[in-house]
Motif scaffolding. Structure first.
Motif, PDB file in Angstrom:
ATOM      1  N   SER A   1       0.438 -11.307   1.255  1.00  0.00           N
ATOM      2  CA  SER A   1       0.495 -10.583  -0.631  1.00  0.00           C
ATOM      3  C   SER A   1       1.395  -9.443  -0.158  1.00  0.00           C
ATOM      4  N   GLN A   2       1.026  -9.091   1.698  1.00  0.00           N
ATOM      5  CA  GLN A   2       1.965  -7.657   2.373  1.00  0.00           C
ATOM      6  C   GLN A   2       3.257  -8.139   2.285  1.00  0.00           C
TER       7      GLN A   2
ATOM      8  N   ARG B   1       0.497  -1.477   6.406  1.00  0.00           N
ATOM      9  CA  ARG B   1      -0.382  -2.355   7.298  1.00  0.00           C
ATOM     10  C   ARG B   1       1.265  -3.333   7.744  1.00  0.00           C
ATOM     11  N   LEU B   2       1.797  -3.759   6.726  1.00  0.00           N
ATOM     12  CA  LEU B   2       2.969  -4.359   7.052  1.00  0.00           C
ATOM     13  C   LEU B   2       3.735  -4.438   8.406  1.00  0.00           C
ATOM     14  N   GLU B   3       3.827  -2.655   8.753  1.00  0.00           N
ATOM     15  CA  GLU B   3       4.519  -1.769   8.875  1.00  0.00           C
ATOM     16  C   GLU B   3       4.005  -2.041  10.462  1.00  0.00           C
ATOM     17  N   ARG B   4       2.492  -1.597  10.173  1.00  0.00           N
ATOM     18  CA  ARG B   4       2.137  -1.796  11.567  1.00  0.00           C
ATOM     19  C   ARG B   4       2.032  -3.065  12.271  1.00  0.00           C
TER      20      ARG B   4
ATOM     21  N   THR C   1      -3.154   0.019  -7.560  1.00  0.00           N
ATOM     22  CA  THR C   1      -3.275   0.962  -7.533  1.00  0.00           C
ATOM     23  C   THR C   1      -2.370   1.091  -6.555  1.00  0.00           C
ATOM     24  N   PRO C   2      -0.820   2.796  -6.547  1.00  0.00           N
ATOM     25  CA  PRO C   2       0.082   3.296  -5.578  1.00  0.00           C
ATOM     26  C   PRO C   2      -0.727   3.157  -4.505  1.00  0.00           C
ATOM     27  N   SER C   3      -2.654   3.625  -4.087  1.00  0.00           N
ATOM     28  CA  SER C   3      -2.714   3.606  -2.771  1.00  0.00           C
ATOM     29  C   SER C   3      -2.471   2.660  -2.035  1.00  0.00           C
ATOM     30  N   ALA C   4      -3.235   1.851  -2.464  1.00  0.00           N
ATOM     31  CA  ALA C   4      -3.018  -0.230  -2.167  1.00  0.00           C
ATOM     32  C   ALA C   4      -2.034  -0.390  -1.835  1.00  0.00           C
ATOM     33  N   MET C   5      -1.241  -0.527  -2.909  1.00  0.00           N
ATOM     34  CA  MET C   5       0.699  -0.123  -2.272  1.00  0.00           C
ATOM     35  C   MET C   5       0.593   0.347  -1.380  1.00  0.00           C
ATOM     36  N   THR C   6       0.975   1.421  -1.242  1.00  0.00           N
ATOM     37  CA  THR C   6       1.150   2.544   0.526  1.00  0.00           C
ATOM     38  C   THR C   6       0.230   1.388   1.329  1.00  0.00           C
ATOM     39  N   GLN C   7      -0.880   1.180   1.238  1.00  0.00           N
ATOM     40  CA  GLN C   7      -1.844   1.302   2.422  1.00  0.00           C
ATOM     41  C   GLN C   7      -0.840  -0.602   2.530  1.00  0.00           C
ATOM     42  N   SER C   8      -0.727  -0.970   2.125  1.00  0.00           N
ATOM     43  CA  SER C   8      -0.153  -2.408   1.762  1.00  0.00           C
ATOM     44  C   SER C   8       1.382  -2.140   2.923  1.00  0.00           C
TER      45      SER C   8
END
Length: 329
Positions: A17-18, A51-54, A41-48
């Motif tokens: 999903s990420q 997290r993948l980058e992290r 939501t845009p915030s959920a998109m940013t968080q995804s």
């Protein structure tokens, strides 16, 4: 306990999903549009993406660029990750259809005669394959295919907003473009028109289709160099035809540029369809996911190739795979 690099990599690969979120972000180039397309939501998109980058320990996108683009590490990652997404889609297809028992076929405003003949032959030779038909909006003609909403799409290029490497496209037919004009227009009695002759008319456009697709269909830029006069933006071909018809009643002039077969299906009292002799013809393509190797899909591709070959034998050859130049269907 510290997680090893191997464990981190395996965990990240499994979070499809990420990976899908990153794929859509790079296609759209904008967090807000990507979020809207994925219905989050845009915030959920940013968080995804964060997290993948992290998880990977690298920066995948350059957020200071507009549109957002992949970093070199992001490019390397997506080159491999696309294969994982394709494999996951193929697995879902296999589970849903038990092979090729069901096909969802997308269309926009009905079918041309060439498409209808192809589908009739397909169903006659594959009576056990059940087909479901889904009408698509202009902006979804290939996006719905990539997202898995449909298995097949009869679409008109240019194909914008998706990674075309995921698509298998086969030309079904090529047809001329026509100008849709109000019946009482001064130009409506002509047997044919050139683009210069409709330069002064406001052209009806799509409210939702990608900009590149709209420009190609309205033919922007024009050969004359004159700026295209953009008129009302609509969501369906019936709205477009109604806009042309009612504009004449108010004393203004509108034109819709579309494919010949669309004009034939959208026949409506109060409008006429006049050939545009110097407009580049438009193609109708059978589009499927490149990763879909089910027998029914392979048969559709073969039938499309046969239709293209038949055209070539009659002297109306097409260049397979060539995108139209770059403006509404």
């Amino acid at each position: 306990m510290r997680t090893s690099a191997r464990e981190v990599a395996v965990t990240a690969e499994l979070n499809l999903s990420q990976v899908r979120a990153l794929e859509v972000l790079l296609e759209e180039g904008h967090f807000g549009r990507a979020a809207q397309r994925l219905h989050v939501t845009p915030s959920a998109m940013t968080q995804s993406i964060n997290r993948l980058e992290r998880d990977l320990g690298v920066r995948l996108v350059n957020r200071t660029r507009h549109p957002v683009v992949a970093t070199p590490a992001g490019q390397r990652f997506m080159h491999q990750a696309v294969r994982a997404l394709e494999a996951s889609r193929a697995a879902v297809e296999a589970a849903r259809g038990v092979g090729a028992g069901l096909l969802t076929i997308g269309f926009i405003d009905g079918y041309s005669q060439a498409e209808s003949r192809l589908l009739d032959r397909f169903h006659s030779e594959n009576p056990d394959v059940r087909a479901e038909y889904r009408q698509l909006h202009w902006e979804d003609q290939v996006a719905a295919l990539v997202d898995g909403a449909v298995d097949v799409s009869f679409a008109r290029p240019p194909h914008s907003g998706v990674d075309t490497r995921l698509l298998d496209t086969r030309v079904v037919t090529v047809e001329p473009r026509v100008a849709v004009l109000a019946q009482h227009s001064a130009l409506a009695q002509r047997e044919s028109l050139t683009l210069d002759e409709i330069d002064e008319l406001e052209v009806v456009t799509s409210a939702t289709a990608p900009a590149e697709w709209t420009r190609w269909w309205v033919i922007d830029p024009r050969p004359s160099g004159q700026a295209v006069r953009y008129g009302p933006a609509v969501s369906t071909i019936h709205e477009a035809v109604a806009s042309v018809r009612t504009a004449a009643d108010s004393g203004s002039g509108h034109v819709l540029i579309t494919g010949e077969s669309v004009g034939q299906r959208a026949s409506n009292a109060g409008v006429v369809f006049v050939p545009l002799v110097d407009a580049e013809p438009c193609r109708i393509e059978l589009c499927t996911r490149r990763s879909d190797h089910r027998p029914a899909v392979q048969m559709l591709r073969a039938l499309a190739d046969a239709a293209c070959s038949a055209r070539a034998k009659t002297g109306r050859s097409v260049q397979r795979g060539a995108e139209p130049g770059v403006g509404v269907k």
